[in-house]
Motif scaffolding. Sequence first.
Motif, PDB file in Angstrom:
ATOM      1  N   PRO A 219       0.894  -1.231   0.051  1.00 62.72           N
ATOM      2  CA  PRO A 219       0.061   0.065  -0.042  1.00 62.72           C
ATOM      3  C   PRO A 219       0.820   1.216   0.024  1.00 62.72           C
ATOM      4  CG  PRO A 219      -0.022  -1.108   2.186  1.00 62.72           C
ATOM      5  CD  PRO A 219       0.714  -1.893   1.307  1.00 62.72           C
ATOM      6  N   PHE A 220       2.008   1.168   0.510  1.00 62.65           N
ATOM      7  CA  PHE A 220       2.625   2.683   0.823  1.00 62.65           C
ATOM      8  C   PHE A 220       3.748   2.785  -0.092  1.00 62.65           C
ATOM      9  CE2 PHE A 220       0.583   1.876   4.770  1.00 62.65           C
ATOM     10  CZ  PHE A 220      -0.272   3.118   4.813  1.00 62.65           C
ATOM     11  N   ASN A 221       4.435   1.688  -0.852  1.00 63.11           N
ATOM     12  CA  ASN A 221       5.226   2.112  -1.820  1.00 63.11           C
ATOM     13  C   ASN A 221       5.015   3.057  -2.938  1.00 63.11           C
ATOM     14  OD1 ASN A 221       7.954   1.572  -1.046  1.00 63.11           O
ATOM     15  ND2 ASN A 221       7.691  -0.461  -1.632  1.00 63.11           N
ATOM     16  N   GLY A 249     -10.152   3.851  20.086  1.00 66.98           N
ATOM     17  CA  GLY A 249      -9.340   3.694  21.175  1.00 66.98           C
ATOM     18  C   GLY A 249      -7.928   3.085  20.896  1.00 66.98           C
ATOM     19  N   ARG A 250      -7.481   2.761  19.612  1.00 67.47           N
ATOM     20  CA  ARG A 250      -6.363   2.140  19.443  1.00 67.47           C
ATOM     21  C   ARG A 250      -5.154   3.228  19.314  1.00 67.47           C
ATOM     22  NH1 ARG A 250      -6.528  -2.208  15.686  1.00 67.47           N
ATOM     23  NH2 ARG A 250      -4.375  -1.646  15.214  1.00 67.47           N
ATOM     24  N   GLU A 251      -4.201   3.208  20.078  1.00 68.81           N
ATOM     25  CA  GLU A 251      -3.029   3.944  19.862  1.00 68.81           C
ATOM     26  C   GLU A 251      -2.252   4.114  18.753  1.00 68.81           C
ATOM     27  OE1 GLU A 251      -0.620   4.173  23.580  1.00 68.81           O
ATOM     28  OE2 GLU A 251      -2.149   3.397  24.610  1.00 68.81           O
ATOM     29  N   VAL A 265      -5.814   8.057   9.098  1.00 65.74           N
ATOM     30  CA  VAL A 265      -5.649   6.700   8.481  1.00 65.74           C
ATOM     31  C   VAL A 265      -6.908   6.682   7.473  1.00 65.74           C
ATOM     32  CG1 VAL A 265      -5.698   4.397   8.726  1.00 65.74           C
ATOM     33  CG2 VAL A 265      -4.451   5.643  10.157  1.00 65.74           C
ATOM     34  N   ILE A 266      -7.981   7.139   8.009  1.00 65.68           N
ATOM     35  CA  ILE A 266      -9.155   6.975   6.958  1.00 65.68           C
ATOM     36  C   ILE A 266      -8.988   7.947   5.621  1.00 65.68           C
ATOM     37  CG2 ILE A 266     -11.594   7.461   6.755  1.00 65.68           C
ATOM     38  CD1 ILE A 266     -12.010   6.520   9.587  1.00 65.68           C
ATOM     39  N   LEU A 267      -8.591   9.473   5.750  1.00 66.60           N
ATOM     40  CA  LEU A 267      -8.097  10.275   4.748  1.00 66.60           C
ATOM     41  C   LEU A 267      -7.123   9.864   4.170  1.00 66.60           C
ATOM     42  CD1 LEU A 267      -8.521  13.488   6.958  1.00 66.60           C
ATOM     43  CD2 LEU A 267     -10.180  12.769   5.029  1.00 66.60           C
ATOM     44  N   GLU A 345      10.833  -7.051   5.818  1.00 68.53           N
ATOM     45  CA  GLU A 345      10.802  -6.367   4.782  1.00 68.53           C
ATOM     46  C   GLU A 345       9.748  -5.374   4.940  1.00 68.53           C
ATOM     47  OE1 GLU A 345      12.440  -6.381   1.860  1.00 68.53           O
ATOM     48  OE2 GLU A 345      13.621  -8.412   2.016  1.00 68.53           O
ATOM     49  N   ARG A 346       8.737  -5.475   5.346  1.00 65.59           N
ATOM     50  CA  ARG A 346       7.684  -4.535   5.464  1.00 65.59           C
ATOM     51  C   ARG A 346       8.028  -3.370   6.489  1.00 65.59           C
ATOM     52  NH1 ARG A 346       5.064  -1.127   6.646  1.00 65.59           N
ATOM     53  NH2 ARG A 346       2.931  -0.596   7.022  1.00 65.59           N
ATOM     54  N   LEU A 347       9.101  -3.708   7.544  1.00 66.76           N
ATOM     55  CA  LEU A 347       9.507  -2.589   8.227  1.00 66.76           C
ATOM     56  C   LEU A 347      10.522  -1.697   7.545  1.00 66.76           C
ATOM     57  CD1 LEU A 347      10.065  -4.483  11.449  1.00 66.76           C
ATOM     58  CD2 LEU A 347       8.062  -3.026  10.753  1.00 66.76           C
TER      59      LEU A 347
HETATM   60  C1  HEC Z   1      -6.686  -1.458  -2.273  1.00 76.66           C
HETATM   61  C2  HEC Z   1      -6.791  -1.979  -1.110  1.00 76.66           C
HETATM   62  C3  HEC Z   1      -7.384  -1.231   0.060  1.00 76.66           C
HETATM   63  C4  HEC Z   1      -8.362  -0.027   0.027  1.00 76.66           C
HETATM   64  C5  HEC Z   1      -9.199   0.261  -1.092  1.00 76.66           C
HETATM   65  C6  HEC Z   1      -8.590   0.455   1.274  1.00 76.66           C
HETATM   66  N1  HEC Z   1      -7.712  -0.189   2.361  1.00 76.66           N
HETATM   67 FE1  HEC Z   1      -7.509   0.214   4.344  1.00 76.66          FE
HETATM   68  N2  HEC Z   1      -6.016  -1.260   4.324  1.00 76.66           N
HETATM   69  C7  HEC Z   1      -5.710  -2.055   3.378  1.00 76.66           C
HETATM   70  C8  HEC Z   1      -4.290  -2.725   3.678  1.00 76.66           C
HETATM   71  C9  HEC Z   1      -3.458  -3.482   2.838  1.00 76.66           C
HETATM   72  C10 HEC Z   1      -4.036  -2.272   5.132  1.00 76.66           C
HETATM   73  C11 HEC Z   1      -2.851  -2.590   5.906  1.00 76.66           C
HETATM   74  C12 HEC Z   1      -1.699  -1.839   5.514  1.00 76.66           C
HETATM   75  C13 HEC Z   1      -0.327  -1.932   6.307  1.00 76.66           C
HETATM   76  O1  HEC Z   1      -0.427  -1.433   7.149  1.00 76.66           O
HETATM   77  O2  HEC Z   1       0.655  -2.416   5.582  1.00 76.66           O
HETATM   78  C14 HEC Z   1      -5.164  -1.495   5.377  1.00 76.66           C
HETATM   79  C15 HEC Z   1      -5.500  -0.749   6.732  1.00 76.66           C
HETATM   80  C16 HEC Z   1      -6.442  -0.029   7.226  1.00 76.66           C
HETATM   81  C17 HEC Z   1      -6.599   0.603   8.480  1.00 76.66           C
HETATM   82  C18 HEC Z   1      -5.547   0.157   9.598  1.00 76.66           C
HETATM   83  C19 HEC Z   1      -6.507  -0.844  10.340  1.00 76.66           C
HETATM   84  C20 HEC Z   1      -5.882  -1.394  11.832  1.00 76.66           C
HETATM   85  O3  HEC Z   1      -5.977  -2.161  12.309  1.00 76.66           O
HETATM   86  O4  HEC Z   1      -4.557  -0.836  12.120  1.00 76.66           O
HETATM   87  C21 HEC Z   1      -7.657   1.440   8.238  1.00 76.66           C
HETATM   88  C22 HEC Z   1      -8.187   2.139   9.630  1.00 76.66           C
HETATM   89  C23 HEC Z   1      -8.217   1.357   6.948  1.00 76.66           C
HETATM   90  N3  HEC Z   1      -7.169   0.582   6.255  1.00 76.66           N
HETATM   91  C24 HEC Z   1      -9.185   1.951   6.611  1.00 76.66           C
HETATM   92  C25 HEC Z   1      -9.625   2.273   5.294  1.00 76.66           C
HETATM   93  C26 HEC Z   1     -10.477   3.268   4.606  1.00 76.66           C
HETATM   94  C27 HEC Z   1     -11.499   4.028   5.548  1.00 76.66           C
HETATM   95  C28 HEC Z   1     -10.519   3.005   3.494  1.00 76.66           C
HETATM   96  C29 HEC Z   1     -11.291   3.823   2.367  1.00 76.66           C
HETATM   97  C30 HEC Z   1     -11.133   5.476   2.502  1.00 76.66           C
HETATM   98  C31 HEC Z   1      -9.647   2.207   2.888  1.00 76.66           C
HETATM   99  N4  HEC Z   1      -8.908   1.442   4.286  1.00 76.66           N
HETATM  100  C32 HEC Z   1      -9.412   1.681   1.544  1.00 76.66           C
HETATM  101  C33 HEC Z   1      -5.962  -2.013   2.009  1.00 76.66           C
HETATM  102  C34 HEC Z   1      -7.014  -1.010   1.554  1.00 76.66           C
END
Ligand code: HEC
Length: 479
Positions: A219-221, A249-251, A265-267, A345-347
């Motif tokens: 997701p982040f690359n 409530g998650r830190e 995280v949502i934005l 690797e992810r880290l």
């Molecule tokens: C293309 C796939 C994908 C989409 C679309 C996506 N996510 Fe995610 N989401 C992931 C993945 C994969 C992770 C874990 C990533 C990581 O931490 O490496 C994640 C992690 C999260 C987390 C963290 C959860 C936790 O327990 O820490 C939240 C909150 C979240 N996403 C919310 C959203 C929201 C809200 C949207 C829409 C606006 C969204 N995601 C869209 C794949 C997606």
Amino acid sequence: MTLRGLRSPRSWLVVAFAVVAFGWLSVWVLFFRVGTDVCGDASPTDEELFRCGSIGAEPQLGVPYWIWVVLPDVFPEYLPGPGGYESVGIIWEDGASTPIGVPVVEIGEMQRAGINCALCHTSSYRVTAESEPVIVLGGGSQRFDLQGYLRFLFKSSSDPRFTAGVLIPAIEEVHELSTAERLLYQAAIPAMRGALKSQSEDFAFADRNPDWGPGRIDPFNPIKFGLLGQPEDETIGNSDMMPLWNLGGREVLHWDGLNSSLTEVILSSAIGDGARPKTLDLAVMARLERYILELEVPAYPFEVDDELAAAGAALFQTHCAACHGLDGEQTGLVVLPGEVGTDQERLGMWEQKDADAYNEKYGGYDWGFSSFQDIDGYVAVPLDGLWLRAPYLHNGSVPTLRDLLELPALRPTSFYRGYDVYDPEQVGFVSDVAEDAESGLVFFLYDTTLRGNSNQGHLWGTELSANQKDALLEYLKTQ
Ligand code: HEC
Ligand code: HEC
């Protein structure tokens, strides 16, 4: 569109309009945006918004809807198997106007198929191969294969048959185009080819790394290299999709705790999916947050032996609760990589400079970011709804809970991902079949020997006796 047609000034206007509408000037496009119903509802509930609402990604990434509809019929060979979009794990329920997670939004005169949170954050399971799937909105998808989906779009759009001459007749078999629509579609086809070509270049880095497979993305690359303008590096950020329940409530959030604010995280998830500051609808984002905070944890759908589970509860208290119990000292916090011992690797993918760049890039907005960070280690994630979080660990390298309680040398070195039939014996999805005989769907072979895919580490519980493991497993089903 024939060359002759292109000579008329009106056609050129249409071409220009469609090119712009495809996303090259999204601000301008927005001016033309008209509201559409969400899930066919003019005043959608929060759940409908999550399931079919736009998160603002379509001006950037939306695919003209009718092209999107016919593409699997025109280019079935570019999908991983039969079944159309289902072969990449997109769920289209009977009777629903659109698939889960694929909002259809009108921009200008044209509808576009986009992407929203529900595509990756909806889980489904079947209690037997014969039963209907149960859909769990808010679960981490174990079936959606984003890389397979993108490759399908990239390969189709670079095929010489990706022309109006082929696609328009295919569309007209399922939908009657008005004259204006036909012109728009004719013009959108070359624009779409160009846009997808440039997107495929952005994702080329992923082709050099092990495949994501279903339920996993890097997701982040793409954010680092694309949005934040960081130089391309060799890191691999492949991560399993996570469920969204009990996030209040998650830190820290994400597998490595890279942000501490759910709102951010949502934005940033919406931005990662293609939304931009001008297309972010903060009211929609706030409703999504409210919806997420109200999600309920799905109960284990098979029988549980209560007596055995009670014995397992005591073992959990001794061996696991410090990191995963409700009041555990480290629950929800980051555990050092040396202590957890899982694939690193992810880290390496995320560093403080990346966090700083993200905070800086969007820091100036009212909703701006300030909580991106880099902490070394993985979060001891809460285990609620654990049965549906399979496959396990941040890289999804261990197919079942029973396997996780074995020493790494005894865990499967390869297994199939992407099946939705549940195995209550092993506690995870069935992972030893290559395809579903009934539907013909083919699954992804996960190889733990590849970079980023290692199933090492997390040795807690592996030293227990066979009987103790049975008891602990029984208890874990109730989490
Ligand atoms: C293309 C796939 C994908 C989409 C679309 C996506 N996510 Fe995610 N989401 C992931 C993945 C994969 C992770 C874990 C990533 C990581 O931490 O490496 C994640 C992690 C999260 C987390 C963290 C959860 C936790 O327990 O820490 C939240 C909150 C979240 N996403 C919310 C959203 C929201 C809200 C949207 C829409 C606006 C969204 N995601 C869209 C794949 C997606
Ligand atoms: C010292 C802290 C610690 C202890 C003790 C611990 N864990 Fe974990 N656990 C972690 C961390 C950190 C992760 C995330 C590792 C990763 O994804 O690479 C994790 C991940 C998991 C996961 C995967 C969750 C998912 O969504 O994929 C399961 C299941 C799990 N632990 C079960 C247990 C059980 C059962 C015990 C007790 C026998 C236990 N853990 C003891 C720290 C701990």
